[in-house]
Design a protein around this motif. Structure first.
Motif, PDB file in Angstrom:
ATOM      1  N   TYR A  39      59.259  75.790  62.622  1.00 29.00           N
ATOM      2  CA  TYR A  39      60.465  75.527  62.177  1.00 29.00           C
ATOM      3  C   TYR A  39      59.706  73.675  61.862  1.00 29.00           C
ATOM      4  CZ  TYR A  39      62.339  80.113  61.276  1.00 29.00           C
ATOM      5  OH  TYR A  39      62.553  81.139  61.399  1.00 29.00           O
ATOM      6  N   SER A  43      59.627  75.082  56.812  1.00 28.24           N
ATOM      7  CA  SER A  43      61.301  75.424  57.181  1.00 28.24           C
ATOM      8  C   SER A  43      61.845  76.273  56.693  1.00 28.24           C
ATOM      9  CB  SER A  43      61.987  74.482  55.562  1.00 28.24           C
ATOM     10  OG  SER A  43      61.148  75.051  54.491  1.00 28.24           O
ATOM     11  N   SER A  44      60.841  77.410  56.439  1.00 29.82           N
ATOM     12  CA  SER A  44      61.130  78.461  56.541  1.00 29.82           C
ATOM     13  C   SER A  44      60.012  79.977  56.549  1.00 29.82           C
ATOM     14  CB  SER A  44      62.023  79.534  55.709  1.00 29.82           C
ATOM     15  OG  SER A  44      61.598  79.269  54.012  1.00 29.82           O
TER      16      SER A  44
END
Lengths: 181, 181, 181, 181
Positions: A39, A43-44
DNA sequence: AATGAATGAGGTTTCATTCAT
DNA sequence: AATGAATGAAACCTCATTCAT
C-alpha cells in the motif's frame, strides 16, 4: 522494491495461477514482503490493476511494426507472423496477454486492450496485403479479405500454441494459395 | 427450484457479471432462495461448477451439424456460419461459452471444452470444404487450408460480434475468393 | 428401522469417529436413511442423546454382579477383574463407555453415569474384599483401602488396554501381596 | 494480544464450556477481538489447537519431580501425592488437562499426551517405592506392584476431586498398610 | 414411516484495507 | 520504506430443524 517489480510479479501470478489467485496476500508473499507494504506503492488493489493494464498497453505500443518490404512475399508473411508470435511468446508481453484474455469479458479496461490488439493485427495485416498487391500479387482479389483471413488464422493459431513445423506448413500453404503467379 | 434452474441462473451471472461474481450468496439471492438451500442440490460450489461444464458440454454435443449438401456453395458457407453463430448467440449456449472463455486459461475443465469446441469447428469446416472440392470448386487448392481460414475467421468474427451486414460481406468476399468457377 | 438401531449406530459413530462426528447428517447417512426420517423417532438430537445415556445406563444396571464366593481367593479377584473387563470390552457397552468418557467433563448426564460407574466398581470391590476378610485373609488390614486400590488399579488398567499377560501378572502380584496367609 | 493470551483463553473455554464451545467466534468474542484478528496469530484453528497441545506438553515437562528423600516415608508419600495434585489443580495446568481428557479418545495428539502423563505418574511412583524399599520398608514385597497401586489410586482420586480430609485418610491407610515396620 | 425441500444460525477462513509506528 | 496488528465484509460450508406430502 519498485512499482515495476510488483507489477511484474503480479503478472506472473496471473499467468501461472490465474487472475483470482492474484490477491494482496499471495502477491506480497511471493515478493517476500508484508501485505501492508504494497500500500506504499499503490493506494488500492484496483489502482494496481489499472497500472497493470496501463503498463501492458504501453508495452504493446512499443512493439512497433516495421516491415522491410524489400523482402520476398513469403518472407514478409513469415516475418509478420513471427512478429505477432513474438507478442504471444515474449516474457514481457505474454503474461500481460494472459491477463487480458482472462479479464476481457468482465473488465472494460481489458476488453478495450483486447480490441485494440485485434485491431492492430488487422491493420498490420492490411498493410502487408496492400503491399503485396502493389507488387502484383493476387490480381482481382480484394486484399481486405485476404488480410482478415491471415490475421484471423494467425490469432487462432497463436492462442492454441501449434508447433513451429505446423506453423511453417500453414504459412507455405497460405502463400501458395494466394501468391501463385 | 431444480438443479437446472440453478445452473441456468449461475450461467446468467457468469455471463452478465463475470465468473468472480458467481458466489453462493449472489446465486442464492438471485434465485430468491437461502444459501443453505443450494447445498441441497450440490454438495459444494465446485460440484456445481463441474455440473455447469458438464451440462454445457452435453448441450454442445447436441448441436449436431447436419448440412444439406444439395444447396449452392454460397448457401452452404452461409449456413455453416449461421450454424456456428447459433452457438454464440443461443440463450442456452452463449452464457456457457462465456464461462468457457473466462476460465479456459485457468481451469483444466474449461480448457478442454474450449479445445474440443475449436476442434469441432475445424472438422465441420473440413467437411464442408471437402464437399465443395468434390463439386469441382477450388481446383488445385488444398481444402485443408481453406477450411482452417474459414473456421478461424468465423471464430474471430463471432467472438467480436460484428454486424450482420458485415458478416454477409465477409461471406460474399470469401465465396468470391474461392468459389470462382 | 427402530429406535434401537438408531441408538446403536449412533454409539458406533461416537466410538469410531468421536462425539463431534455424531451429527444428524452422518448418522442418517450411515443408516442409509434421510435426515428428516430421524425426527420421526426422536423429536430432537438432544432427545436422542438423552436416550443414548438412558439406554447405556439401563444396560449397565443389567450387568448384575453375582460372585460365586465358594471359589478360591485368587479366582475371585480374577473373576471380578474379568467381570469389569467385560464392561470395557463388550460390543454393547464399550461404545457407550466411549461416549461417557468423551462427554463426562461437559455433559452433566455423562458425568453422573461416569460417577455411578465408578461407585459400582468401588462397591463391588468392597463386597469382594469383605468376603475375603470373612474368610480370614489380610488380618489387621482395613478392607476398604484394599478395595479402593484394587478398583483403582483395575479402572486405570482397563482404560489403557494392557495385554492379558500383563493383567495376569498384576492379579498374581496383587494376590501375593494381600492374600499371603 | 499475544499468542499466549489467546491460548490461555482458549483453554479457559475448553475447561469451562467444553471443547465444542471452543469456536473462533466465541474465542474472539471473549478476547474482545474480531474473528479475523486471530488469523494473524494462527493460520488455522487446527494450528491453534496444535499450539495448545504443544504448550501444555511443554508445561508438563517443566513440572520436574524432585523429591527430598531425607524425609519420612509418610511425608514422601504425601508430598508425591501433593505434587500430582498440583498438576490437577494449578490454574496453568488444570485446563490443559481438561482438554486432554475431553479429546484423548478422538485426537491422536491428546492421546499421546495422556499416555505420557500416565507414564510419568508411574515412573515417579516407581522411584518413590524403590527408595522406600532401599530404606527397609515393605520387605519381601515387589515395589512395582505397590507403585502401580499408589499411582492408580492417586489418578482416580485426583480425577474425581475428593476432599482433603478424604485424601489424608487414604494416604494414612496406604502408609499403614505398606510401611508398617 | 419416510422424505424432498428448505431454512436460520453459526462455523472456519480469506480478502482488501487501515493506521500507528 | 516497511510492517505489526487489527478489522469488516464476505467467502464457502455444516448444523439441527421444520413441514408438507
Amino acid at each position: 522494491m519498485t512499482r515495476d517489480e510488483i507489477l511484474e510479479k503480479a503478472l506472473d501470478i496471473v499467468r501461472d495461477e490465474g487472475y483470482d489467485m492474484l490477491t494482496i496476500s499471495t502477491l506480497a508473499e511471493s515478493l517476500g514482503v508484508k501485505k501492508a507494504s504494497l500500500y506504499y506503492y499503490f493506494s488500492s488493489k484496483d489502482e494496481m490493476i489499472a497500472a497493470l493494464y496501463e503498463s501492458f498497453s504501453a508495452r504493446l505500443l512499443h512493439m512497433g511494426f516495421r516491415m522491410d518490404f524489400s523482402k520476398s512475399a513469403i518472407e514478409i508473411l513469415t516475418e509478420t507472423f513471427e512478429h505477432w508470435k513474438g507478442i504471444f511468446i515474449s516474457k514481457s508481453l505474454s503474461s500481460g496477454l494472459s491477463l487480458i484474455e482472462q479479464r476481457k469479458e468482465i473488465d472494460e479496461r481489458a476488453y478495450e486492450i483486447s480490441n485494440s490488439l485485434e485491431l492492430m493485427f488487422r491493420s498490420q495485416s492490411d498493410a502487408v496485403m496492400e503491399n503485396l498487391v502493389s507488387r502484383g500479387h493476387f490480381r482481382n482479389v480484394d486484399p481486405k479479405i485476404v488480410a482478415e483471413l491471415f490475421a484471423s488464422a494467425a490469432i487462432v493459431r497463436l492462442r492454441s500454441e501449434r508447433s513451429e513445423e505446423d506453423d511453417r506448413r500453414f504459412l507455405n500453404s497460405f502463400a501458395e494459395l494466394f501468391l501463385s503467379t
